[in-house]
Design an enzyme around this catalytic site. Structure first.
Site, mmCIF file in Angstrom:
data_model
loop_
_atom_site.group_PDB
_atom_site.id
_atom_site.type_symbol
_atom_site.label_atom_id
_atom_site.label_comp_id
_atom_site.label_asym_id
_atom_site.label_seq_id
_atom_site.Cartn_x
_atom_site.Cartn_y
_atom_site.Cartn_z
ATOM 1 N N ASP A 1 13.014 4.172 -0.625
ATOM 2 C CA ASP A 1 13.184 3.935 -2.059
ATOM 3 C C ASP A 1 14.658 3.859 -2.410
ATOM 4 O OD1 ASP A 1 10.645 3.648 -2.909
ATOM 5 O OD2 ASP A 1 10.404 5.681 -3.688
ATOM 6 N N TRP B 1 0.864 -1.192 0.000
ATOM 7 C CA TRP B 1 0.000 0.000 0.000
ATOM 8 C C TRP B 1 0.895 1.234 0.000
ATOM 9 C CZ3 TRP B 1 -5.181 0.310 2.989
ATOM 10 C CH2 TRP B 1 -5.654 1.622 3.061
ATOM 11 N N ASP B 2 0.914 1.922 -1.121
ATOM 12 C CA ASP B 2 1.822 3.058 -1.301
ATOM 13 C C ASP B 2 1.080 4.379 -1.079
ATOM 14 O OD1 ASP B 2 4.137 4.375 -2.019
ATOM 15 O OD2 ASP B 2 4.338 3.404 -3.960
HETATM 16 C C1 DGJ Z 1 7.112 4.413 -4.665
HETATM 17 C C2 DGJ Z 1 7.546 3.160 -3.966
HETATM 18 O O1 DGJ Z 1 8.314 3.460 -2.864
HETATM 19 C C3 DGJ Z 1 8.270 2.262 -4.961
HETATM 20 O O2 DGJ Z 1 8.777 1.151 -4.307
HETATM 21 C C4 DGJ Z 1 7.308 1.888 -6.038
HETATM 22 O O3 DGJ Z 1 6.286 1.106 -5.510
HETATM 23 C C5 DGJ Z 1 6.752 3.136 -6.689
HETATM 24 N N1 DGJ Z 1 6.223 4.073 -5.741
HETATM 25 C C6 DGJ Z 1 5.677 2.778 -7.662
HETATM 26 O O4 DGJ Z 1 5.057 3.878 -8.190
#
Ligand code: DGJ
Length: 732
Positions: A547, A476-477
């Site tokens: 990230d 879930w982002d």
């Molecule tokens: C940000 C996340 O942290 C990444 O791992 C990836 O899922 C991207 N979004 C996808 O848009």
């Protein structure tokens, strides 16, 4: 563990084997602090602690003629009388006054711990915790406030929150409602915060506390990568291995304030709660407002001890359901391998090779839905793109399952792209100020999760995709901060409620999805670690830590994260080199040696590896499967800080101390230095451990240390850049 009420002196003593928390009803009827620290004996009366000096220029209560709040320690300081420090709450009453004095009405002591409506919180059975509820009333404001304190049997922890109730006939406005205040009797402390930004999250910073205030905050709508809602107040000589410290961890994922304030008389006040800026809660007659929880921990044996308390507490009393204390599947995520450019065959080719290496779970990241071929479109349209998934999620999941792997996918439910069917149909469903332009973040807008119908709609769409396929995992982002926070659904007076209602909406969606699909492992994410907080851990037991997948940067990020959060929660993957964020090339061994101290997985196409590298990957997966329970749930100690040296080290030790695994990392080589020793921690001093085929006593390894000769190259340097090793110790 017990909570004693001394009726005569009107004092409370909450204690377990490690800590005492002592309070009193003050001479003015509010609640004051007497002591918080290492366990001390119970006494009927400790009123001698209350100051009644008539100092010049100090205002006093008219009935007592000697009691000043400014000179005493308060539990939940009010505004408007004799305390000039930062107040914990403020109520705007119908006549415009914000002056208040809530005085003792009654209390309840009981076993167990109550839940907080709509909010995440630690939980405990009747054997594991006791709770004290003290209700105070303000007859002018016609309100009550109830202070909740829970003490845990096995943890040096007090969990606190507050509930306000409007007992009057008119609405009142809460303009500040922090969750906890701890007043300490001196200010010889340092403040430790965990700060950063995208891709460099939770880097510790230490500052000296003195008179005046230090604070951190988020006003981004999420807890944020910039400041984490976890702080430590420690003695200046406290380090990882010794000394006194208090931790304050906010079980909340939105705007917050954490503040330390020294007054002119040596009192140190520490406050934490929802940020009062942009917060106003309209409380109508009969309504109750409950604050989120703050978990306050105390140690007298250093910051490793403090961190271990949070790790244990959160693993056992915050994470719920199937994944509580369950070792995590080794996953592969296609994001850095394909971004949004994939079709089913490409995904299956990555999955087949991953399966051959022993990977257990395939995660399909962003790009599978709507017109989502780049980040300008598609968010909000949670329907499979038939060009990429011809038989939908159900088709792909059954093909992955047939390979012998579990399957999961990525969502970003709180967001919408202007270029999406959802936005075209419901432009009024975003947070936006009428007549003003809406700021964009990653080309997207934020859905108004303060509205139930919006949350309902997203729930319906997600339930369908998840329910149609066999899904074991959801990432879930949440990829932007909130701006133009205005909801057309609320009236002018209620706009101060939007930020908090938004967070409640997020929690309600989490609650519904986790109830509906209790076996699914949720991983929270917010551009990596933008919303890494205890609130999220209640729903999603792991979080994508950053990230930044560069292993050398990750050492720092994971080291910083470990102060407040368990290793089982740290999403960590091996990615390709040169690293996509930093361009750095670290050996595949080091990339895995860092990711082992987390949930472990891969974020690359294993088809691109050489045969030799692929064999190493197989061996890494075998190693992780053998040791993941220890790595994720063992007792974790930081040993050498990458913030102070060019090296880093940490160790996890099994509960029975018969096994341990340590990791040592050389971030930067230094020429012409002696290699030195690494002192381990947490071992049984009398046990004989086997390490590299040799035997060593626990005390030998902890006090003399492991000789770091392996890192010596040609006698010239103590190491090579990015070299690392992970070693296991076992009692013979
Ligand atoms: C940000 C996340 O942290 C990444 O791992 C990836 O899922 C991207 N979004 C996808 O848009």
């Amino acid at each position: 563990m017990n909570i004693i009420w001394h009726n005569q002196s009107k004092q409370y003593h909450l204690f377990n084997e490690k800590i005492s928390y002592i309070m009193c009803v003050t001479p003015v009827g509010e609640i004051g602090s007497i002591y918080f620290g290492k366990r001390i004996h119970d006494k009927d009366d400790m009123s001698y602690v209350i100051n009644r000096f008539a100092l010049p220029n100090v205002t006093v209560d008219p009935d007592t003629e000697s009691y000043s709040m400014e000179l005493n320690r308060q539990e939940y300081p009010s505004f408007g009388t004799t305390d000039f420090g930062t107040q914990a709450y403020e109520v705007e009453q119908p006549n415009g006054s914000r002056i208040s004095s809530f005085v003792y009405r009654n209390h309840r002591i009981y076993r167990g711990k109550p839940a907080i409506t709509g909010l995440p919180a630690t939980y405990a059975s009747e054997e594991e915790a006791m709770t004290l509820e003290i209700t105070l009333a303000d007859n002018f404001a016609k309100m009550t406030l109830t202070l909740f304190y829970t003490i845990f049997k096995d943890h040096p922890v007090i969990a606190r929150h507050v509930a306000f109730k409007n007992e009057g006939a008119s609405a009142v406005k809460l303009t500040r409602a922090l969750s906890a205040c701890v007043d300490l009797p001196d200010m010889d402390y340092e403040w430790m915060q965990f700060s950063g930004a995208w891709a460099r999250e939770r880097i510790p910073e230490v500052k000296k506390i003195s008179t005046g205030a230090l604070s951190i905050e988020s006003k981004r709508g999420t807890s944020s990568a910039n400041q984490n809602p976890f702080v430590i107040v420690k003695r200046p000589d406290t380090d990882d291995f010794m000394g006194e410290a208090f931790g304050f961890s906010f079980v909340y994922s939105g705007n917050f304030l954490a503040k330390a304030e020294g007054n002119s008389f040596g009192r140190l006040r520490v406050l934490m709660g929802i940020h009062p800026d942009r917060f106003t809660w309209v409380l109508n007659p009969g309504e109750i407002f409950e604050t989120p929880e703050v978990v306050i921990a105390m140690t007298d044996c250093g910051l490793n001890g403090l961190s271990q308390t949070y790790h244990e507490l959160y693993n056992n009393h915050l994470v719920r359901g199937k994944w509580k204390n369950t070792p995590r599947p080794i996953l592969i995520n296609n994001w850095e391998a394909t971004f949004m450019d994939f079709d089913e065959e490409k995904i299956l080719s990555i999955a087949r090779t991953a399966r051959e290496a022993g990977v257990e779970l395939f995660v399909l990241d962003d790009g599978w839905f709507g017109e989502r071929n780049d980040d300008y479109a598609g968010l909000g349209d949670w329907i499979e793109n038939p060009k990429k998934l011809p038989q939908g999620m159900a088709g792909l999941s059954s093909k992955i399952n047939a390979l012998g792997m579990k399957f999961g996918f990525w969502i970003e439910p709180e967001m919408v792209n202007p270029n999406s069917n959802l936005f075209r149909r419901h432009p009024e469903w975003v947070l936006a100020a009428p007549g003003r332009k809406s700021s964009l973040g990653r080309h997207q807008l934020v859905l108004d999760f303060s509205r139930e119908e919006v949350v309902d709609h997203i729930y319906g769409m997600l339930k369908k995709v998840i329910g149609d396929a066999k899904i074991s995992y959801i990432k879930w982002d949440m990829n932007r901060s909130l701006t133009e926070v205005f909801s057309p659904d609320l009236n002018a007076d209620e706009q101060g409620m939007v930020y908090h209602k938004y967070v409640l909406g997020v929690y309600s969606l989490y609650e519904r999805l986790t109830n509906e699909f209790p076996d699914i492992l949720f991983e929270s994410c917010s551009s990596g670690g933008n919303r890494y907080d205890a609130g999220m851990l209640y729903y999603a037991p792991q979080a994508w830590c950053s990230d930044n997948t560069d292993s050398i940067d990750r050492i720092r990020i994971q080291y910083g994260t470990s102060y407040g959060y368990p290793i089982s929660s740290i999403g960590a993957h091996v990615s390709a080199v040169p690293n996509q964020q930093t361009g750095r090339t670290a050996p595949i061994e080091t990339r895995a040696n860092v990711a082992y101290f987390g949930t472990f997985g891969y974020e690359l196409d294993l088809n691109t590896l050489s045969e030799e590298e692929f064999d190493k990957v197989k061996e890494q997966i075998r190693f992780m499967k053998e040791h993941r329970e220890l790595l994720q749930f063992g007792t974790f100690f930081r040993l050498r800080s990458p913030f102070e040296t060019d090296q880093a080290a940490w160790i996890v030790v099994s509960k029975d101390r018969k096994e341990a695994i340590f990791g040592f990392y050389c971030l930067r080589s230094n020429v012409n230095m002696m290699p030195g020793f690494l002192k381990l921690a947490g071992l049984d001093p009398d046990a004989l451990y086997e390490l590299d085929g040799e035997e060593y006593y626990g005390d030998e390894l902890m006090h003399m240390g492991v000789a770091l000769t392996d890192l010596c190259s040609d006698g010239l340097a103590t190491g090579k850049d990015f070299v690392s090793y992970v070693k296991t110790l076992k009692v013979k």
